[in-house]
Write an enzyme that holds these catalytic residues in place. Structure first.
Site, short mmCIF file in Angstrom:
data_model
loop_
_atom_site.label_atom_id
_atom_site.label_comp_id
_atom_site.label_asym_id
_atom_site.label_seq_id
_atom_site.Cartn_x
_atom_site.Cartn_y
_atom_site.Cartn_z
N CYS A 24 0.80 -1.14 -0.03
CA CYS A 24 0.11 0.08 -0.12
C CYS A 24 0.81 1.15 0.13
O CYS A 24 0.44 2.13 -0.85
CB CYS A 24 -1.06 -0.03 1.30
SG CYS A 24 -2.23 -1.28 1.10
N HIS A 25 1.93 1.21 0.83
CA HIS A 25 2.75 2.61 0.96
C HIS A 25 4.22 2.06 1.22
O HIS A 25 4.85 3.07 1.49
CB HIS A 25 2.09 3.32 2.04
CG HIS A 25 0.80 3.71 2.17
ND1 HIS A 25 -0.28 3.08 2.76
CD2 HIS A 25 -0.15 4.64 1.51
CE1 HIS A 25 -1.51 3.42 2.61
NE2 HIS A 25 -1.31 4.32 1.76
N GLY A 26 4.52 0.86 0.95
CA GLY A 26 5.74 0.72 0.90
C GLY A 26 6.81 0.23 2.08
O GLY A 26 7.85 0.27 2.18
#
Ligand code: FES
Length: 205
Positions: free
Chosen positions: A164-166
């Site tokens: 999703c955001h690393g």
């Protein structure tokens, strides 16, 4: 951790939404490693017991080194990973890159007393964690192979990548520095009923 254990939803994210996010983001994770990650259904208690958050039992006799099993507990994916000796040895090498290598943050919520060690586990070779990112509740993907690969650094030691955001986590669920996720993955209450059988959701059998 007590029976009151629950994944803490981030501010503004209610439980039902968090669960939905986890299932949505986790679909790729489970599908991507389907050959090595059987979803265990045989443990399943009744639907009523599941809704009440009953502990679930899982047989890990067939879990081979390097494999991961996912079971459901309280509507959450719980991973059981049989780490290889190389995976265990690697946990000592990446600590300078971790945000909370000794699991000191929120230990009452995130790390039961018996998992407050480098391996974050009762037995070094068996790691149990709630497979939900501590940022916004996606389910990270297993990326066990070390080395350069898409979306990961060249010196990647093996672990998990949240799509999703690393955010990235090592093979003990410890979050790497400078990532959106604030905390390590949760280790749920669990215990051994026998050498090859675990009870998830209860500290002692
Ligand atoms: S939900 Fe995992 S990095 Fe945002």
């Amino acid at each position: 951790m007590s029976d009151s254990f629950a994944v803490q939803a981030p501010d503004g994210v209610d439980e039902s939404r968090r669960t939905w996010i986890a299932i949505t983001c986790g679909a790729g994770a489970i599908g991507g490693v389907a050959a090595a990650v059987p979803f265990v259904e045989s443990f399943a208690p009744s639907e009523r017991a599941k809704a009440a958050g009953a502990p679930v039992e899982v047989d890990i006799a067939d879990l081979k080194p390097g494999e991961l099993k996912t079971v459901e507990w309280r509507g959450q994916p719980v991973w059981i990973i049989r780490r290889t000796p190389e995976m265990i040895a690697g946990l000592a090498k990446d600590e300078a890159e971790l945000a909370d290598p000794q699991s000191k943050r929120n230990p009452d919520d995130l790390t039961p007393p018996y998992a407050r060690n480098r391996d974050r586990s009762i037995k070094p070779e068996v790691f149990v964690a709630v497979g939900i990112c501590t940022h916004l509740g996606c389910s990270p993907n297993p990326r066990f192979a070390a080395g350069a690969q898409p979306s990961l650094p060249a010196d990647w030691p093996g672990g998990f990548l949240c799509p999703c955001h690393g955010s990235t986590f090592d093979l003990a669920g410890r979050v790497f520095k400078n990532k959106p996720a604030p905390d390590n993955l949760r280790v749920p209450p669990h215990s051994y009923i026998s050498a090859t059988r675990l009870r998830i959701g209860e500290d002692k059998a």
